[in-house]
Design a protein around this motif. Sequence first.
Motif, PDB file in Angstrom:
ATOM      1  N   SER A   1       0.825  -1.391   0.069  1.00  0.00           N
ATOM      2  CA  SER A   1       0.064  -0.083   0.061  1.00  0.00           C
ATOM      3  C   SER A   1       0.983   1.412  -0.057  1.00  0.00           C
ATOM      4  O   SER A   1       0.490   2.169  -0.689  1.00  0.00           O
ATOM      5  N   THR A   2       2.043   1.323   0.668  1.00  0.00           N
ATOM      6  CA  THR A   2       2.774   2.304   0.737  1.00  0.00           C
ATOM      7  C   THR A   2       3.536   2.589  -0.550  1.00  0.00           C
ATOM      8  O   THR A   2       3.700   3.757  -1.011  1.00  0.00           O
ATOM      9  N   PHE A   3       4.243   1.443  -0.944  1.00  0.00           N
ATOM     10  CA  PHE A   3       4.851   1.747  -2.453  1.00  0.00           C
ATOM     11  C   PHE A   3       3.856   2.035  -3.532  1.00  0.00           C
ATOM     12  O   PHE A   3       4.278   2.636  -4.522  1.00  0.00           O
ATOM     13  N   ASN A   4       2.585   1.958  -3.529  1.00  0.00           N
ATOM     14  CA  ASN A   4       1.552   2.015  -4.553  1.00  0.00           C
ATOM     15  C   ASN A   4       0.703   3.289  -4.414  1.00  0.00           C
ATOM     16  O   ASN A   4      -0.140   3.684  -5.273  1.00  0.00           O
ATOM     17  N   ASP A   5       0.952   3.936  -3.023  1.00  0.00           N
ATOM     18  CA  ASP A   5       0.174   5.226  -2.813  1.00  0.00           C
ATOM     19  C   ASP A   5       0.810   6.095  -1.967  1.00  0.00           C
ATOM     20  O   ASP A   5       1.566   5.801  -0.803  1.00  0.00           O
ATOM     21  N   GLU A   6       1.176   7.192  -2.701  1.00  0.00           N
ATOM     22  CA  GLU A   6       2.118   8.209  -1.977  1.00  0.00           C
ATOM     23  C   GLU A   6       1.548   8.820  -0.714  1.00  0.00           C
ATOM     24  O   GLU A   6       2.223   9.087   0.304  1.00  0.00           O
ATOM     25  N   SER A   7       0.372   8.918  -0.562  1.00  0.00           N
ATOM     26  CA  SER A   7      -0.359   9.384   0.625  1.00  0.00           C
ATOM     27  C   SER A   7      -0.864   8.554   1.754  1.00  0.00           C
ATOM     28  O   SER A   7      -0.969   8.881   2.811  1.00  0.00           O
ATOM     29  N   PHE A   8      -0.125   7.141   1.540  1.00  0.00           N
ATOM     30  CA  PHE A   8      -0.813   6.097   2.411  1.00  0.00           C
ATOM     31  C   PHE A   8       0.075   6.395   3.745  1.00  0.00           C
ATOM     32  O   PHE A   8      -0.468   6.073   5.018  1.00  0.00           O
ATOM     33  N   ALA A   9       1.469   6.747   3.730  1.00  0.00           N
ATOM     34  CA  ALA A   9       2.020   6.810   4.976  1.00  0.00           C
ATOM     35  C   ALA A   9       1.451   8.070   5.814  1.00  0.00           C
ATOM     36  O   ALA A   9       1.692   7.798   6.968  1.00  0.00           O
TER      37      ALA A   9
ATOM     38  N   PHE B   1       8.486   3.707   4.543  1.00  0.00           N
ATOM     39  CA  PHE B   1       8.674   5.243   4.565  1.00  0.00           C
ATOM     40  C   PHE B   1      10.071   5.600   4.549  1.00  0.00           C
ATOM     41  O   PHE B   1      10.298   6.513   3.794  1.00  0.00           O
ATOM     42  N   PHE B   2      10.846   4.801   5.392  1.00  0.00           N
ATOM     43  CA  PHE B   2      12.292   5.009   5.478  1.00  0.00           C
ATOM     44  C   PHE B   2      13.070   4.718   4.433  1.00  0.00           C
ATOM     45  O   PHE B   2      13.997   5.349   3.935  1.00  0.00           O
ATOM     46  N   TYR B   3      12.610   3.457   3.976  1.00  0.00           N
ATOM     47  CA  TYR B   3      13.063   3.038   2.453  1.00  0.00           C
ATOM     48  C   TYR B   3      12.773   4.095   1.493  1.00  0.00           C
ATOM     49  O   TYR B   3      13.975   4.261   0.603  1.00  0.00           O
ATOM     50  N   GLN B   4      11.920   4.725   1.296  1.00  0.00           N
ATOM     51  CA  GLN B   4      11.639   5.554   0.117  1.00  0.00           C
ATOM     52  C   GLN B   4      12.369   6.875   0.448  1.00  0.00           C
ATOM     53  O   GLN B   4      12.585   7.545  -0.708  1.00  0.00           O
ATOM     54  N   GLN B   5      12.847   7.106   1.502  1.00  0.00           N
ATOM     55  CA  GLN B   5      13.775   8.132   2.000  1.00  0.00           C
ATOM     56  C   GLN B   5      15.265   7.825   1.961  1.00  0.00           C
ATOM     57  O   GLN B   5      16.008   8.763   2.233  1.00  0.00           O
ATOM     58  N   ASN B   6      15.554   6.676   1.366  1.00  0.00           N
ATOM     59  CA  ASN B   6      16.728   6.223   1.495  1.00  0.00           C
ATOM     60  C   ASN B   6      17.716   6.206   2.838  1.00  0.00           C
ATOM     61  O   ASN B   6      18.718   6.518   2.893  1.00  0.00           O
TER      62      ASN B   6
END
Length: 321
Positions: free
Chosen positions: A117-125, A201-206
Amino acid sequence: MREVAFIKQNKEKWLEFERVISNKEKKNPDELADLHIKIMNDLAYAQSFYPKSKVVPYLNKLAKTSYSKVYHTKRVDKNPILYFFFDEVPLLCYRYRKYIYTAFAVFFVFFFVGLLSTFNDESFARQILGDSYVNKTLENIESGDTLAVYKGGSNWGSFIGIFNNNLWVGLKMFLSGLFIGIGTGVYIVYNSIMVAVFQAFFYQQNTLWDSVKGIWIHGTYEIFSMIIESAAGYIIGASILFPGTLKRFESFKTGLRNAFFIFLSTIPFTFIAGFLEGYVTRYSNTMPTIFCYLIILFCLVTISYYYFVLPFQVAKKHGKR
């Protein structure tokens, strides 16, 4: 075998044990243990072939009494606290292992739901973690201190506050089982998704490995305990829904008692998790990385051993299969 023949064949053995528990006949510990195993086998047979017979509650009562009789001296010889944590709880975990496995299965299923859900929807986090937390964490990442949120307040104050919060969350997870397990299911689904969103979320922020290095120092015990607490909630729900050969209220009382004991076993882990979060996590970015991972590994191995390996070892020692 017909019920009448079954009773006739085993009646003398049951009467023999009644004489033993009333102290009219003496048996050495090995003989008592052997008699206990025979009674447990008779109970299992009766439950399978004569589930509605009065012989089932009779044998169930004998089995409970025989267990107390056989292991009474062991309780007396051993420190009661040690006996509780290293004999009684592991035996309960062995007995209810399917509920523990189910709790882990539910957690990981919805953990992956949270990731997807997090990887497919930017607003989910933001929906799960809240705008305030996300914005603050983004500020911390930009400033180069990913886990600054864990550094606020004093060590002691953080430790007490975190422990109280985690204990309250675990208690709600456990007590929600009173709603036939549905309440517990809702809590574990939400929390498993939240943990997944947090890591995604932390993964997306590297900054995944920075978060893993810090968060799981305390999170290993914290999250593992939460899953065990949800298993305790499922036990309560199952005792209400599936009483088996017992009356529903008797089944509920037994399930509640046993689930409560399993819940109590998580408190030391919750306490240590609070201590680690208050005193260790805040220094994770200044500690050697290998040291952080060793703490995480130690926590994972010890708590996994306690709930997954020790129950089988204790059950074997007590003659259970």
